[in-house]
Design a protein around this motif. Sequence first.
Motif, PDB file in Angstrom:
ATOM      1  N   GLN A 181      18.373 -46.199   4.824  1.00 22.28           N
ATOM      2  CA  GLN A 181      18.502 -47.389   6.069  1.00 22.28           C
ATOM      3  C   GLN A 181      18.321 -46.544   7.039  1.00 22.28           C
ATOM      4  OE1 GLN A 181      17.036 -51.060   6.555  1.00 22.28           O
ATOM      5  NE2 GLN A 181      17.523 -50.732   3.833  1.00 22.28           N
ATOM      6  N   GLY A 182      18.748 -44.999   7.194  1.00 20.84           N
ATOM      7  CA  GLY A 182      18.206 -44.222   8.989  1.00 20.84           C
ATOM      8  C   GLY A 182      19.644 -44.062   9.045  1.00 20.84           C
ATOM      9  N   ILE A 183      20.298 -45.069   9.134  1.00 18.15           N
ATOM     10  CA  ILE A 183      21.730 -45.448   9.996  1.00 18.15           C
ATOM     11  C   ILE A 183      22.612 -45.319   9.425  1.00 18.15           C
ATOM     12  CG2 ILE A 183      22.831 -47.263  11.190  1.00 18.15           C
ATOM     13  CD1 ILE A 183      21.349 -49.189  10.640  1.00 18.15           C
ATOM     14  N   PHE A 184      23.164 -45.121   8.461  1.00 15.80           N
ATOM     15  CA  PHE A 184      24.066 -44.018   7.709  1.00 15.80           C
ATOM     16  C   PHE A 184      23.971 -42.896   7.540  1.00 15.80           C
ATOM     17  CE2 PHE A 184      27.376 -42.730   4.796  1.00 15.80           C
ATOM     18  CZ  PHE A 184      28.405 -43.466   4.918  1.00 15.80           C
ATOM     19  N   THR A 185      25.067 -41.968   8.330  1.00 17.23           N
ATOM     20  CA  THR A 185      24.528 -40.844   7.937  1.00 17.23           C
ATOM     21  C   THR A 185      25.741 -39.630   7.160  1.00 17.23           C
ATOM     22  OG1 THR A 185      24.256 -40.413  10.282  1.00 17.23           O
ATOM     23  CG2 THR A 185      25.171 -37.987   9.452  1.00 17.23           C
ATOM     24  N   LEU A 186      25.425 -39.417   5.977  1.00 12.60           N
ATOM     25  CA  LEU A 186      26.353 -38.711   4.351  1.00 12.60           C
ATOM     26  C   LEU A 186      26.904 -37.292   5.669  1.00 12.60           C
ATOM     27  CD1 LEU A 186      27.191 -39.477   2.053  1.00 12.60           C
ATOM     28  CD2 LEU A 186      25.074 -37.338   1.298  1.00 12.60           C
ATOM     29  N   GLY A 187      27.850 -37.474   5.488  1.00 16.42           N
ATOM     30  CA  GLY A 187      29.338 -36.546   5.873  1.00 16.42           C
ATOM     31  C   GLY A 187      29.775 -36.998   7.491  1.00 16.42           C
TER      32      GLY A 187
ATOM     33  N   LYS B 121      24.004 -42.659  16.325  1.00 13.75           N
ATOM     34  CA  LYS B 121      23.637 -40.716  15.890  1.00 13.75           C
ATOM     35  C   LYS B 121      24.633 -40.650  15.813  1.00 13.75           C
ATOM     36  CE  LYS B 121      18.695 -40.757  16.833  1.00 13.75           C
ATOM     37  NZ  LYS B 121      17.710 -40.262  16.528  1.00 13.75           N
ATOM     38  N   ASN B 122      25.766 -40.271  16.969  1.00 12.74           N
ATOM     39  CA  ASN B 122      27.116 -39.929  17.166  1.00 12.74           C
ATOM     40  C   ASN B 122      28.190 -40.195  16.837  1.00 12.74           C
ATOM     41  OD1 ASN B 122      24.941 -37.817  18.137  1.00 12.74           O
ATOM     42  ND2 ASN B 122      25.197 -38.304  20.501  1.00 12.74           N
ATOM     43  N   THR B 123      28.299 -41.765  17.009  1.00 15.13           N
ATOM     44  CA  THR B 123      29.461 -42.337  16.994  1.00 15.13           C
ATOM     45  C   THR B 123      30.375 -41.928  15.304  1.00 15.13           C
ATOM     46  OG1 THR B 123      28.899 -44.893  16.189  1.00 15.13           O
ATOM     47  CG2 THR B 123      29.969 -43.318  18.924  1.00 15.13           C
TER      48      THR B 123
ATOM     49  N   ARG C  60      31.912 -36.950  27.672  1.00 14.15           N
ATOM     50  CA  ARG C  60      32.117 -35.306  27.576  1.00 14.15           C
ATOM     51  C   ARG C  60      32.126 -34.680  26.175  1.00 14.15           C
ATOM     52  NH1 ARG C  60      38.463 -35.718  27.712  1.00 14.15           N
ATOM     53  NH2 ARG C  60      38.426 -35.954  25.521  1.00 14.15           N
ATOM     54  N   THR C  61      31.637 -35.909  24.752  1.00 17.40           N
ATOM     55  CA  THR C  61      31.493 -35.137  24.086  1.00 17.40           C
ATOM     56  C   THR C  61      30.355 -36.038  23.264  1.00 17.40           C
ATOM     57  OG1 THR C  61      33.127 -36.818  22.488  1.00 17.40           O
ATOM     58  CG2 THR C  61      33.788 -35.038  22.863  1.00 17.40           C
ATOM     59  N   HIS C  62      29.253 -37.196  23.879  1.00 16.49           N
ATOM     60  CA  HIS C  62      28.034 -37.675  23.370  1.00 16.49           C
ATOM     61  C   HIS C  62      28.740 -38.955  22.749  1.00 16.49           C
ATOM     62  CE1 HIS C  62      25.764 -35.438  26.474  1.00 16.49           C
ATOM     63  NE2 HIS C  62      26.258 -34.581  25.950  1.00 16.49           N
ATOM     64  N   ALA C  63      30.144 -39.520  22.796  1.00 15.61           N
ATOM     65  CA  ALA C  63      30.911 -40.279  21.784  1.00 15.61           C
ATOM     66  C   ALA C  63      31.052 -39.596  20.077  1.00 15.61           C
ATOM     67  CB  ALA C  63      29.550 -41.358  21.907  1.00 15.61           C
TER      68      ALA C  63
ATOM     69  N   CYS D  38      32.223 -54.475   9.300  1.00 15.44           N
ATOM     70  CA  CYS D  38      32.418 -54.815   7.290  1.00 15.44           C
ATOM     71  C   CYS D  38      31.282 -55.616   7.417  1.00 15.44           C
ATOM     72  CB  CYS D  38      33.885 -55.057   7.114  1.00 15.44           C
ATOM     73  SG  CYS D  38      33.441 -55.100   5.356  1.00 15.44           S
ATOM     74  N   HIS D  39      30.450 -56.542   8.616  1.00 14.10           N
ATOM     75  CA  HIS D  39      29.587 -57.310   8.281  1.00 14.10           C
ATOM     76  C   HIS D  39      28.521 -56.622   8.280  1.00 14.10           C
ATOM     77  CE1 HIS D  39      26.786 -60.402   9.211  1.00 14.10           C
ATOM     78  NE2 HIS D  39      28.101 -61.229   9.018  1.00 14.10           N
ATOM     79  N   ASP D  40      27.933 -57.235   7.075  1.00 17.00           N
ATOM     80  CA  ASP D  40      26.644 -56.754   6.141  1.00 17.00           C
ATOM     81  C   ASP D  40      25.554 -56.501   7.318  1.00 17.00           C
ATOM     82  OD1 ASP D  40      26.747 -56.952   4.133  1.00 17.00           O
ATOM     83  OD2 ASP D  40      26.635 -59.406   4.152  1.00 17.00           O
ATOM     84  N   TRP D  41      24.959 -56.921   8.508  1.00 21.25           N
ATOM     85  CA  TRP D  41      24.464 -56.683   9.890  1.00 21.25           C
ATOM     86  C   TRP D  41      25.360 -55.396  10.713  1.00 21.25           C
ATOM     87  CZ3 TRP D  41      23.976 -62.206  11.317  1.00 21.25           C
ATOM     88  CH2 TRP D  41      22.832 -63.140  10.525  1.00 21.25           C
ATOM     89  N   GLY D  42      26.293 -55.067  10.498  1.00 22.60           N
ATOM     90  CA  GLY D  42      26.984 -54.071  11.065  1.00 22.60           C
ATOM     91  C   GLY D  42      26.332 -53.179  11.854  1.00 22.60           C
ATOM     92  N   PRO D  43      25.142 -52.364  10.752  1.00 20.59           N
ATOM     93  CA  PRO D  43      24.566 -51.112  11.162  1.00 20.59           C
ATOM     94  C   PRO D  43      23.532 -51.958  12.029  1.00 20.59           C
ATOM     95  CG  PRO D  43      24.900 -51.327   9.109  1.00 20.59           C
ATOM     96  CD  PRO D  43      25.515 -52.447   9.721  1.00 20.59           C
TER      97      PRO D  43
END
Length: 344
Positions: A144-150, A131-133, A104-107, A115-120
Amino acid sequence: MQSYELMELILKVYIYPDGDKPIFHEPHLDGIYASEGWFMKFMEANREFVTRDPEKAHLFYLPYSSRQLQHALYVPDSHNLRPLSEFVRDYANMIAAKYPFWNRTHARDHFLVACHDWGPYTLTLHEELTKNTIKALCNADLSQGIFTLGQDISLPETAIRTPRRPLRNIGGGIRVSQRPILAFFAGNMHGPLRPILLDWWHNKDEDMRIYGPLPIEVSRKMTYVQHMKSSKYCICPRGYNVNSPRIVEAIYYECIPVIISDNFVLPLNDVLDWNAFSVVVAEEDIPKLKEILMAIPLRRYLTMLANLKMVQKHFLWNARPLRYDLFHMILYSIWQSRLNQIEI
């Protein structure tokens, strides 16, 4: 305040019931990755925010533990995270196929807490998951291009040694005039930065108590916690990853954290002004560390210390959640992220 109170008034979260223990629904409450476990524990026991009717939900929680995932699926010394990533991908695909809410919202109204270092890195095989969650991550690394600011949330890494007493030893108790140490660090030589810190400052200056693992002959006279409580500043350098439990430890023990970690998004940065109660030093400025700290006027230091004591409540895992504590602040940041997405 108005937004926080609105959250308390209307927010409803649906927790997906799917998934077997220990990866799902089984919080791990000790160690440096305990944040995800304590959040899961309090979220699943919550009656104020949780709804069993997904049609009433503003947010959808994916209740898995990245730490438990690592313990269950990672083959020691294999350096292969793909089985973990495939597991998370398959779980997301199952949720999307079984329920209508993901698509419905693409997550975009779904969130996870890892919290684990490997989480991302365990998210990378699923585009919408990556990208969406809304991701609450301890390893909040912009490079790393995984964490999105904002959109994503920097999750505080909290080292819990005694789950039955999570607030043990919290507080300073030593007056500034009686703190003999300017700056303190002790820890293992994880990553490339900490050896540089030791090369410049170990046994070089009496004001700068910089160690590797705290030597036994030193710890017999003054424990690690006593060192932090006896220091004006606590050095918090990155390890292999950008995050460090020392940041929250310093807040717990009322020692101004000195954060040395380029590309690190500071925890709860959408809510808290870290300049008011911490010092951020660029990695390249380690040789100037004492100069930087000595240049801070006493009045500013005292103001930072007073501010640190004020924000301490936001980093606490209480036996039962209290307003404005860490459980509520994480949830509030996730709520704010969702509101910002809607406004955009």
